[in-house]
Design a protein around this motif. Structure first.
Motif, PDB file in Angstrom:
ATOM      1  N   ALA A 195       0.801  -1.223   0.000  1.00  0.00           N
ATOM      2  CA  ALA A 195       0.000   0.000   0.000  1.00  0.00           C
ATOM      3  C   ALA A 195       0.839   1.280   0.000  1.00  0.00           C
ATOM      4  CB  ALA A 195      -0.924   0.003   1.214  1.00  0.00           C
ATOM      5  N   ALA A 196       2.150   1.184   0.137  1.00  0.00           N
ATOM      6  CA  ALA A 196       3.007   2.374   0.238  1.00  0.00           C
ATOM      7  C   ALA A 196       2.816   3.361  -0.921  1.00  0.00           C
ATOM      8  CB  ALA A 196       4.468   1.968   0.375  1.00  0.00           C
ATOM      9  N   PRO A 197       2.787   2.903  -2.194  1.00  0.00           N
ATOM     10  CA  PRO A 197       2.578   3.877  -3.278  1.00  0.00           C
ATOM     11  C   PRO A 197       1.234   4.606  -3.185  1.00  0.00           C
ATOM     12  CG  PRO A 197       3.367   1.796  -4.173  1.00  0.00           C
ATOM     13  CD  PRO A 197       3.050   1.568  -2.727  1.00  0.00           C
ATOM     14  N   LEU A 198       0.211   3.921  -2.688  1.00  0.00           N
ATOM     15  CA  LEU A 198      -1.102   4.546  -2.543  1.00  0.00           C
ATOM     16  C   LEU A 198      -1.106   5.527  -1.370  1.00  0.00           C
ATOM     17  CD1 LEU A 198      -3.362   1.439  -3.207  1.00  0.00           C
ATOM     18  CD2 LEU A 198      -2.708   3.249  -4.806  1.00  0.00           C
ATOM     19  N   ASN A 199      -0.438   5.152  -0.285  1.00  0.00           N
ATOM     20  CA  ASN A 199      -0.351   6.059   0.857  1.00  0.00           C
ATOM     21  C   ASN A 199       0.417   7.324   0.492  1.00  0.00           C
ATOM     22  OD1 ASN A 199      -1.824   4.632   2.823  1.00  0.00           O
ATOM     23  ND2 ASN A 199      -0.097   3.266   3.163  1.00  0.00           N
ATOM     24  N   HIS A 200       1.402   7.193  -0.382  1.00  0.00           N
ATOM     25  CA  HIS A 200       2.164   8.357  -0.830  1.00  0.00           C
ATOM     26  C   HIS A 200       1.263   9.351  -1.568  1.00  0.00           C
ATOM     27  CE1 HIS A 200       5.485  10.803  -2.175  1.00  0.00           C
ATOM     28  NE2 HIS A 200       5.070  10.676  -3.428  1.00  0.00           N
ATOM     29  N   LEU A 201       0.266   8.834  -2.290  1.00  0.00           N
ATOM     30  CA  LEU A 201      -0.672   9.704  -3.015  1.00  0.00           C
ATOM     31  C   LEU A 201      -1.582  10.495  -2.077  1.00  0.00           C
ATOM     32  CD1 LEU A 201      -1.823   7.402  -5.954  1.00  0.00           C
ATOM     33  CD2 LEU A 201      -0.120   9.221  -6.003  1.00  0.00           C
ATOM     34  N   MET A 202      -1.647  10.081  -0.822  1.00  0.00           N
ATOM     35  CA  MET A 202      -2.528  10.741   0.139  1.00  0.00           C
ATOM     36  C   MET A 202      -1.934  12.051   0.663  1.00  0.00           C
ATOM     37  SD  MET A 202      -5.199   8.859   0.266  1.00  0.00           S
ATOM     38  CE  MET A 202      -5.987   9.544   1.685  1.00  0.00           C
ATOM     39  N   THR A 203      -0.644  12.293   0.422  1.00  0.00           N
ATOM     40  CA  THR A 203      -0.044  13.538   0.894  1.00  0.00           C
ATOM     41  C   THR A 203      -0.607  14.713   0.097  1.00  0.00           C
ATOM     42  OG1 THR A 203       1.851  13.269  -0.581  1.00  0.00           O
ATOM     43  CG2 THR A 203       2.077  12.416   1.663  1.00  0.00           C
ATOM     44  N   LYS A 204      -0.517  15.886   0.667  1.00  0.00           N
ATOM     45  CA  LYS A 204      -1.138  17.083   0.091  1.00  0.00           C
ATOM     46  C   LYS A 204      -0.645  17.377  -1.327  1.00  0.00           C
ATOM     47  CE  LYS A 204      -2.270  21.813   1.218  1.00  0.00           C
ATOM     48  NZ  LYS A 204      -2.132  22.887   2.185  1.00  0.00           N
TER      49      LYS A 204
ATOM     50  N   VAL B   4      -1.524  11.958  -8.249  1.00  0.00           N
ATOM     51  CA  VAL B   4      -1.351  11.726  -9.681  1.00  0.00           C
ATOM     52  C   VAL B   4      -1.312  10.213  -9.858  1.00  0.00           C
ATOM     53  CG1 VAL B   4       0.120  12.059 -11.690  1.00  0.00           C
ATOM     54  CG2 VAL B   4      -0.036  13.860  -9.962  1.00  0.00           C
ATOM     55  N   TRP B   5      -2.369   9.687 -10.469  1.00  0.00           N
ATOM     56  CA  TRP B   5      -2.467   8.228 -10.644  1.00  0.00           C
ATOM     57  C   TRP B   5      -1.422   7.781 -11.660  1.00  0.00           C
ATOM     58  CZ3 TRP B   5      -4.918   5.316  -7.350  1.00  0.00           C
ATOM     59  CH2 TRP B   5      -5.117   3.969  -7.646  1.00  0.00           C
ATOM     60  N   SER B   6      -0.611   6.824 -11.256  1.00  0.00           N
ATOM     61  CA  SER B   6       0.482   6.361 -12.110  1.00  0.00           C
ATOM     62  C   SER B   6       0.394   4.853 -12.273  1.00  0.00           C
ATOM     63  CB  SER B   6       1.822   6.739 -11.472  1.00  0.00           C
ATOM     64  OG  SER B   6       1.971   6.052 -10.236  1.00  0.00           O
ATOM     65  N   LEU B   7       1.313   4.312 -13.060  1.00  0.00           N
ATOM     66  CA  LEU B   7       1.382   2.866 -13.243  1.00  0.00           C
ATOM     67  C   LEU B   7       1.695   2.167 -11.923  1.00  0.00           C
ATOM     68  CD1 LEU B   7       1.329   0.410 -15.125  1.00  0.00           C
ATOM     69  CD2 LEU B   7       3.740   0.811 -15.593  1.00  0.00           C
ATOM     70  N   THR B   8       2.581   2.767 -11.125  1.00  0.00           N
ATOM     71  CA  THR B   8       2.933   2.201  -9.816  1.00  0.00           C
ATOM     72  C   THR B   8       1.709   2.167  -8.906  1.00  0.00           C
ATOM     73  OG1 THR B   8       5.144   3.129 -10.050  1.00  0.00           O
ATOM     74  CG2 THR B   8       4.501   2.408  -7.858  1.00  0.00           C
ATOM     75  N   ALA B   9       0.932   3.241  -8.917  1.00  0.00           N
ATOM     76  CA  ALA B   9      -0.288   3.292  -8.107  1.00  0.00           C
ATOM     77  C   ALA B   9      -1.292   2.249  -8.590  1.00  0.00           C
ATOM     78  CB  ALA B   9      -0.894   4.688  -8.167  1.00  0.00           C
ATOM     79  N   GLN B  10      -1.420   2.100  -9.908  1.00  0.00           N
ATOM     80  CA  GLN B  10      -2.345   1.108 -10.455  1.00  0.00           C
ATOM     81  C   GLN B  10      -1.926  -0.308 -10.064  1.00  0.00           C
ATOM     82  OE1 GLN B  10      -5.271   1.708 -12.186  1.00  0.00           O
ATOM     83  NE2 GLN B  10      -5.590  -0.479 -11.887  1.00  0.00           N
ATOM     84  N   GLN B  11      -0.626  -0.580 -10.113  1.00  0.00           N
ATOM     85  CA  GLN B  11      -0.130  -1.903  -9.725  1.00  0.00           C
ATOM     86  C   GLN B  11      -0.396  -2.173  -8.247  1.00  0.00           C
ATOM     87  OE1 GLN B  11       3.946  -1.551 -10.996  1.00  0.00           O
ATOM     88  NE2 GLN B  11       3.533  -2.446 -13.002  1.00  0.00           N
ATOM     89  N   ALA B  12      -0.164  -1.170  -7.405  1.00  0.00           N
ATOM     90  CA  ALA B  12      -0.422  -1.335  -5.972  1.00  0.00           C
ATOM     91  C   ALA B  12      -1.915  -1.549  -5.715  1.00  0.00           C
ATOM     92  CB  ALA B  12       0.083  -0.115  -5.215  1.00  0.00           C
ATOM     93  N   PHE B  13      -2.751  -0.789  -6.419  1.00  0.00           N
ATOM     94  CA  PHE B  13      -4.208  -0.918  -6.304  1.00  0.00           C
ATOM     95  C   PHE B  13      -4.650  -2.329  -6.683  1.00  0.00           C
ATOM     96  CE2 PHE B  13      -8.483  -0.193  -8.277  1.00  0.00           C
ATOM     97  CZ  PHE B  13      -9.151   0.265  -7.162  1.00  0.00           C
ATOM     98  N   ASP B  14      -4.141  -2.821  -7.817  1.00  0.00           N
ATOM     99  CA  ASP B  14      -4.484  -4.169  -8.275  1.00  0.00           C
ATOM    100  C   ASP B  14      -3.956  -5.248  -7.331  1.00  0.00           C
ATOM    101  OD1 ASP B  14      -5.800  -3.088 -10.468  1.00  0.00           O
ATOM    102  OD2 ASP B  14      -4.077  -3.314 -11.810  1.00  0.00           O
ATOM    103  N   MET B  15      -2.749  -5.047  -6.820  1.00  0.00           N
ATOM    104  CA  MET B  15      -2.167  -6.028  -5.900  1.00  0.00           C
ATOM    105  C   MET B  15      -2.969  -6.105  -4.602  1.00  0.00           C
ATOM    106  SD  MET B  15       1.948  -5.533  -6.384  1.00  0.00           S
ATOM    107  CE  MET B  15       2.329  -6.551  -4.975  1.00  0.00           C
ATOM    108  N   LEU B  16      -3.413  -4.962  -4.091  1.00  0.00           N
ATOM    109  CA  LEU B  16      -4.234  -4.971  -2.875  1.00  0.00           C
ATOM    110  C   LEU B  16      -5.563  -5.664  -3.118  1.00  0.00           C
ATOM    111  CD1 LEU B  16      -3.889  -1.538  -1.035  1.00  0.00           C
ATOM    112  CD2 LEU B  16      -3.296  -3.803  -0.215  1.00  0.00           C
ATOM    113  N   LYS B  17      -6.196  -5.368  -4.242  1.00  0.00           N
ATOM    114  CA  LYS B  17      -7.460  -6.021  -4.560  1.00  0.00           C
ATOM    115  C   LYS B  17      -7.272  -7.533  -4.681  1.00  0.00           C
ATOM    116  CE  LYS B  17     -10.225  -4.001  -7.600  1.00  0.00           C
ATOM    117  NZ  LYS B  17     -10.730  -3.226  -8.757  1.00  0.00           N
ATOM    118  N   GLU B  18      -6.213  -7.947  -5.356  1.00  0.00           N
ATOM    119  CA  GLU B  18      -5.929  -9.376  -5.510  1.00  0.00           C
ATOM    120  C   GLU B  18      -5.644 -10.035  -4.164  1.00  0.00           C
ATOM    121  OE1 GLU B  18      -5.370 -13.096  -7.170  1.00  0.00           O
ATOM    122  OE2 GLU B  18      -6.217 -11.314  -8.100  1.00  0.00           O
ATOM    123  N   ALA B  19      -4.837  -9.373  -3.347  1.00  0.00           N
ATOM    124  CA  ALA B  19      -4.483  -9.938  -2.043  1.00  0.00           C
ATOM    125  C   ALA B  19      -5.713 -10.072  -1.152  1.00  0.00           C
ATOM    126  CB  ALA B  19      -3.418  -9.071  -1.369  1.00  0.00           C
TER     127      ALA B  19
END
Length: 159
Positions: free
Chosen positions: A66-75, A79-94
């Motif tokens: 979840a680290a890449p997604l938590n990084h997006l939470m800062t002020k 910016v949705w990126s490939l890394t964020a998409q991969q983390a999002f998909d990995m969390l959903k899969e897990a």
């Protein structure tokens, strides 16, 4: 009596299903996670991370996933990126393929919940898990086991 259930195969408790297989997330919550759309704002991402965080005990390495997604939470950094998409998909899969927790976790959770009924009264913990049967005679190896064992100290039980 309307709030009591006896001789049930499974019980829903605080967003979890406790059954003979162990503790699992509720199926409707997992389905909601599977169908979650890609977050378009910090608020939407916060909602997803809140639900995913509730079930983080089922995900090995949750913080690093979840680290890449938590990084997006800062002020001002959403910016949705490939890394964020991969983390999002990995969390959903897990979350959708979550393993069943150890029985010791389920036992201690139940004992903590019903401590007012169990304290001072002998009770029996039924399990076919061999290492739990020898719980008091085995070497405690991990801090997690020590924590669970400490919860059970003071109770009059037999496994």
């Amino acid at each position: 009596m309307s709030k009591c259930l006896f001789a049930q195969n499974q019980v829903e408790y605080l967003g979890h299903v406790v059954s003979s297989r162990g503790v699992e997330p509720i199926g409707s919550k997992i389905q909601a996670i599977q169908q979650w759309p890609i977050p378009q704002s910090t608020r939407a991402l916060h909602s997803f991370l809140g639900l995913a965080g509730f079930y983080q005990c089922f995900i090995h390495g949750y913080a690093s996933i979840a680290a890449p997604l938590n990084h997006l939470m800062t002020k001002d950094s959403f910016v949705w990126s490939l890394t964020a998409q991969q983390a999002f998909d990995m969390l959903k899969e897990a979350l959708t393929t979550a393993p069943v927790l150890l029985e010791l976790c389920a036992i201690t959770t139940a004992v903590k919940k019903w401590h007012q009924y169990l304290l001072g009264h002998p009770f029996v913990i039924l399990t076919d898990h061999h290492s739990l049967k020898e719980l008091m005679t085995q070497v405690v190896e991990t801090p997690k086991q020590q924590t669970y064992l400490a919860i059970l100290l003071g109770y009059d039980y037999h496994i």
